[in-house]
Design an enzyme around this catalytic site. Structure first.
Site, PDB file in Angstrom:
ATOM      1  N   GLU A 126       0.861  -1.188   0.000  1.00  0.00           N
ATOM      2  CA  GLU A 126       0.000   0.000   0.000  1.00  0.00           C
ATOM      3  C   GLU A 126       0.895   1.234   0.000  1.00  0.00           C
ATOM      4  OE1 GLU A 126      -3.393  -0.240   2.485  1.00  0.00           O
ATOM      5  OE2 GLU A 126      -3.794   1.914   2.455  1.00  0.00           O
ATOM      6  N   ASN A 160      -3.152  -1.615   7.830  1.00  0.00           N
ATOM      7  CA  ASN A 160      -4.465  -2.127   7.439  1.00  0.00           C
ATOM      8  C   ASN A 160      -4.302  -3.646   7.441  1.00  0.00           C
ATOM      9  OD1 ASN A 160      -5.678   0.382   7.086  1.00  0.00           O
ATOM     10  ND2 ASN A 160      -4.949   0.563   4.983  1.00  0.00           N
ATOM     11  N   LYS A 186      -3.599   0.113  14.052  1.00  0.00           N
ATOM     12  CA  LYS A 186      -4.451   1.169  13.503  1.00  0.00           C
ATOM     13  C   LYS A 186      -5.875   0.770  13.889  1.00  0.00           C
ATOM     14  CE  LYS A 186      -5.913   3.070   8.989  1.00  0.00           C
ATOM     15  NZ  LYS A 186      -5.559   3.154   7.555  1.00  0.00           N
ATOM     16  N   GLU A 241     -10.382   4.855   9.317  1.00  0.00           N
ATOM     17  CA  GLU A 241     -10.552   4.439   7.924  1.00  0.00           C
ATOM     18  C   GLU A 241     -11.092   3.013   7.825  1.00  0.00           C
ATOM     19  OE1 GLU A 241      -6.714   5.345   6.081  1.00  0.00           O
ATOM     20  OE2 GLU A 241      -7.394   7.408   5.780  1.00  0.00           O
ATOM     21  N   ARG A 246      -1.563   3.839  16.983  1.00  0.00           N
ATOM     22  CA  ARG A 246      -1.520   4.988  16.078  1.00  0.00           C
ATOM     23  C   ARG A 246      -2.560   6.049  16.451  1.00  0.00           C
ATOM     24  NH1 ARG A 246      -2.264   4.137  10.473  1.00  0.00           N
ATOM     25  NH2 ARG A 246      -0.536   5.419   9.789  1.00  0.00           N
ATOM     26  N   ARG A 261     -11.232  17.770  10.315  1.00  0.00           N
ATOM     27  CA  ARG A 261     -10.456  16.529  10.433  1.00  0.00           C
ATOM     28  C   ARG A 261      -9.130  16.756  11.157  1.00  0.00           C
ATOM     29  NH1 ARG A 261      -8.127  12.826   5.457  1.00  0.00           N
ATOM     30  NH2 ARG A 261      -6.440  11.875   6.639  1.00  0.00           N
ATOM     31  N   LYS A 306       1.381  10.896  13.507  1.00  0.00           N
ATOM     32  CA  LYS A 306       1.927  11.376  12.220  1.00  0.00           C
ATOM     33  C   LYS A 306       2.456  12.797  12.398  1.00  0.00           C
ATOM     34  CE  LYS A 306      -0.750   8.636   8.913  1.00  0.00           C
ATOM     35  NZ  LYS A 306      -1.599   8.602   7.705  1.00  0.00           N
ATOM     36  N   ASP A 344      -2.431  14.367   7.068  1.00  0.00           N
ATOM     37  CA  ASP A 344      -1.966  13.099   6.500  1.00  0.00           C
ATOM     38  C   ASP A 344      -0.769  13.233   5.573  1.00  0.00           C
ATOM     39  OD1 ASP A 344      -1.758  10.524   5.735  1.00  0.00           O
ATOM     40  OD2 ASP A 344      -3.580  10.449   4.546  1.00  0.00           O
ATOM     41  N   GLU A 397       3.819   9.111  -0.938  1.00  0.00           N
ATOM     42  CA  GLU A 397       2.430   9.007  -1.385  1.00  0.00           C
ATOM     43  C   GLU A 397       1.915  10.319  -1.970  1.00  0.00           C
ATOM     44  OE1 GLU A 397      -0.190   7.869   1.803  1.00  0.00           O
ATOM     45  OE2 GLU A 397      -1.988   8.068   0.583  1.00  0.00           O
TER      46      GLU A 397
HETATM   47  O1  GCW Z   1      -2.354   8.351   4.020  1.00  0.00           O
HETATM   48  C1  GCW Z   1      -3.339   7.429   4.229  1.00  0.00           C
HETATM   49  C2  GCW Z   1      -3.140   6.446   3.114  1.00  0.00           C
HETATM   50  C3  GCW Z   1      -3.629   5.077   3.442  1.00  0.00           C
HETATM   51  C4  GCW Z   1      -3.017   4.665   4.765  1.00  0.00           C
HETATM   52  C5  GCW Z   1      -3.455   5.644   5.838  1.00  0.00           C
HETATM   53  C6  GCW Z   1      -2.847   5.340   7.198  1.00  0.00           C
HETATM   54  C7  GCW Z   1      -2.324   2.498   5.490  1.00  0.00           C
HETATM   55  O2  GCW Z   1      -3.737   6.930   1.952  1.00  0.00           O
HETATM   56  O3  GCW Z   1      -3.242   4.246   2.399  1.00  0.00           O
HETATM   57  O4  GCW Z   1      -3.359   3.345   5.116  1.00  0.00           O
HETATM   58  O5  GCW Z   1      -3.032   6.922   5.494  1.00  0.00           O
HETATM   59  O6  GCW Z   1      -1.862   5.966   7.532  1.00  0.00           O
HETATM   60  O7  GCW Z   1      -3.347   4.499   7.898  1.00  0.00           O
END
Ligand code: GCW
Length: 725
Positions: free
Chosen positions: A192, A235, A312, A316, A349, A361, A385, A390, A418
């Protein structure tokens, strides 16, 4: 005569064949495909080789080396052998030019020197040139074999970088305990957000077949001091905890162990349901707690130094404690209890947000977690993070870093790009990491930088950690592009020392990767140091964020407004209308600013005091508002897009000038990638400006070229097979 002629021809043919073979061997030796990363150990110039042969005439070490020591010895043999053309022999007796490696406990020669090792802790090292009874010796000393391994890599970096070792006096110890990679690798081999080919781990063939590359992966990490890795995606699927997969994981752990790397797993919170057949995964249910304990025992029976779990949860679509009305602390602590008897750690996380939450958000993680400060078990690290949304090309630091003094807070950076052009765009992330680490949270007064929060020097309890979402894959060059290796390297260096400077790290990387010529290094560093700002400018200038197209996250999509969840739409983030653009996060808007310490909030509350880099993150600004630059916002926006493209053009031109000074193979590969980047920077600029124009209704400022295509052209582009999804 005739006979002689035949002989001559035969001899000439032999000579030709021999020459050809030599040429092939030489070009193979010189071929640079990037596989060797920063551990190339190419032969030094002849005089430097002779010098090194004299400087290191043999290696003295314990006669019963541990696996970690064996790794150190093997690396020194490989490195010094490669650089000097002669592998130094192992010797027992000290002599002129001995390289002595070890701990005081294992190596009498080191104990005799009474070196100042106390402050080096468990993982630090000391490199020193000393004279002992008239002999010149070089010492790699530490308090543990792991420290000796790190010191050996540090010595090799010195030698590779062209440094002499006759006046060596270096000591270093890591400031962060867990320096880890997070792989978002799926069990089917796909990664991913991975842009370097398939996953390194061949789960199907494990545990019987272990690719030799696993060892090189471990070597590369150890060379940076990375000491932990989470091998599967956050995930996560429950299958990773099945006995047959634990056997596969064990095989990887066995390869990593001699390089000091502890293996962790990402686990799915609902595994007790899916694997255990329980009716619930409620973290407070005794049966669930017992299931996790038994699972931990099972893992540790196979992998005694197993690191722990990364989770996680309730993010999501992932399951989590909230599914049972429990908190994140309840969830984390249940797993922590299971791991504690074995010394394991939970990385929980903080990347949590919900489509049911109407709040900004950027505020949701703080909202959900701040109240749990002090409630997490001592073997839990909350992994945050770097920014509140993100991994965008630029975000302000995450407010949680300044807000949870009683919780161990770990940093999560993304090494894989990404949102910064995948592996095709050159963007050195050392500057991004540095910017975040140096940001001042003011949590304990001025100077409470994110780096100090992360390295624990502000006195918070618990384990310190820094994680990087890995950018590795099966591509020959590991990272998809040569320059993306620098991001892995920079992450590792900053995890070791979060105070280190991005520029110095870039220079070290360039020297080890391309060669020691000072001008060459300077030129490469020049390209690297402006590269991330270029990406920010052509993608998300002035504090804009999340403007990428849906799903693949590659190209521009500032117009996207059709996603089911509001916060998945770029329009949610930029809020552009006929009057202006930007997200008001001051008291008149979402008031995300209230989550920061007062001095930070005060600085960003005032649009006039907000640095232009963060302007539209915190403010909705009218198109005609005049900025400190003297331009209106509209003009500045157009100008920034343009300057992003121009920076790439100049990076490309500067790289072209290095032809002949960098090996042809890598030079050509990078030149081709820069060509892609320039084309795509123009695409980002053009598509974005076309859209902003359609919203602002303003003409482009003088000197800014019109987009090459219509807005609808850009809106119609589709990339169904983009990598990394
Ligand atoms: O940035 C987003 C990504 C997802 C990722 C998520 C996360 C692993 O698009 O692909 O999933 O963050 O950090 O959990």
């Amino acid at each position: 005569m005739l006979r002689k002629g035949v002989d001559m021809n035969a001899r000439a043919r032999c000579l030709m064949v021999a020459l050809l073979a030599l040429c092939c061997a030489m070009s193979a030796a010189n071929a640079e495909d990037g596989y060797d990363l920063w551990l190339r150990y190419r032969p030094l110039a002849p005089t430097a080789q002779r010098q090194l042969q004299a400087d290191i005439t043999g290696i003295v070490a314990t006669t019963q080396p541990s696996p970690l020591m064996q790794s150190a010895l093997a690396e020194l043999a490989r490195g010094i052998g490669g650089l000097s053309g002669k592998t130094p022999p192992r010797t027992q007796a000290l002599r002129d030019g001995s390289l002595v490696i070890g701990t005081a406990a294992s190596t009498p020669a080191i104990a005799a020197l009474q070196l100042p090792l106390k402050d080096l802790g468990d993982e630090g090292y000391l490199l020193r040139s000393v004279r002992q009874q008239g002999r010149r010796i070089t010492v790699v000393a530490a308090n543990s074999d792991r420290g000796v391994l790190y010191g050996s890599f540090a010595l090799l970096a010195q030698l590779q970088g062209g440094g002499r070792i006759d006046t060596l006096d270096i000591s270093s110890a890591p400031r962060v305990q867990l320096r880890m990679l997070n792989h978002w690798d799926n069990l089917d081999g796909r990664v991913e957000r991975g842009y370097a080919g398939a996953s390194l781990w061949d789960w199907w063939r494990l545990p019987d077949v272990t690719d030799p590359r696993y060892r090189d992966y471990a070597r590369a990490n150890a060379s940076l001091g990375i000491n932990a890795t989470v091998v599967n995606n956050v995930n996560a699927v429950a299958v990773i905890l099945r006995p047959d997969y634990i056997a596969k994981v064990k095989a990887l752990a066995d390869v990593f162990r001699p390089y000091g790397i502890r293996l962790f797993l990402a686990v799915r919170f609902s595994s007790p349901l899916e694997l255990g057949g329980l009716k619930s995964a409620d973290p407070l249910d005794p049966a669930v707690r017992a299931w996790w304990r038994a699972k931990a025992d099972e893992i540790y029976a196979a992998i005694p130094d197993f690191g722990g779990f990364l989770v996680k949860a309730n993010s999501e679509g992932q399951p989590g404690p909230a599914d049972y009305g429990r908190t994140h602390a309840d969830g984390a602590n249940t797993l922590a209890d299971a791991l504690r008897p074995h010394g394991g750690v939970v990385l929980w996380r903080a990347f949590v947000y919900s489509e049911k939450d109407v709040q900004d958000r950027a505020m949701q993680a703080y909202q959900q977690l701040k109240g749990l400060d002090g409630k997490f078990a001592e073997n839990v690290v909350l992994q945050v993070k770097n920014g509140p949304v993100d991994f965008q090309p630029r975000e302000p630091f995450h407010p949680l870093f300044g807000a949870m003094p009683k919780t161990a807070l770990g940093m999560e950076f993304q090494i894989t790009k990404e949102y910064l052009g995948f592996s095709t765009h050159l963007a050195y992330l050392g500057t991004l990491y540095e910017e975040v680490l140096r940001a001042d949270t003011y949590s304990n007064g001025a100077g409470s930088t994110v780096a100090h929060v992360v390295d624990g020097s502000l006195g918070r309890p618990g384990i310190t950690a820094m994680a990087g979402v890995a950018n590795t894959g099966r591509d020959r060059n590991w990272s998809g592009s040569q320059f993306d290796q620098a991001n892995w390297y920079a992450f590792g260096r900053l995890a070791w020392n979060p105070q280190a400077a991005a520029r110095d790290i870039a220079a070290d990387w360039a020297r080890l990767t391309f060669g020691t010529d000072a001008r060459l290094v300077e030129d490469i560093v020049g390209i690297m140091m402006r590269s991330r700002e270029a990406v920010v400018n052509y993608m998300t200038p002035l504090g804009l964020a999340h403007l990428m197209a849906t799903g693949h996250h590659y190209g521009p999509g500032p117009w996207v407004a059709d996603q089911s969840r509001p916060e998945w739409n770029p329009v949610y983030y930029h809020r552009a209308d006929a009057n202006g653009i930007g997200f008001d996060r001051t008291a008149t808007g979402s008031n995300a600013l209230s989550q920061y310490a007062a001095p930070v909030a005060a600085r960003f509350a005032d649009p006039e005091r907000t640095p232009l880099e963060y302007l539209l993150w915190f403010h909705h600004v009218s198109w005609d508002h005049r900025l400190s630059s003297g331009r209106t916002l509209w003009e500045e926006l157009a100008y920034r897009y343009d300057s992003g493209v121009k920076s790439v053009a100049s990076m490309q031109a500067d790289w072209a000038k290095l032809a002949g000074r960098v090996d042809t193979e890598r030079h050509a590969e990078i030149a081709a990638m820069l060509g892609v980047q320039l084309r795509e920077a123009r695409w980002w600029r053009d598509a974005s400006l076309a859209y902003w124009q359609s919203v602002s209704g303003r003409a482009l400022p003088p000197g800014v070229a019109a987009p090459a295509q219509s807005l609808s052209y850009y809106q119609g582009l589709q990339f169904p097979f983009a990598p990394g999804r």
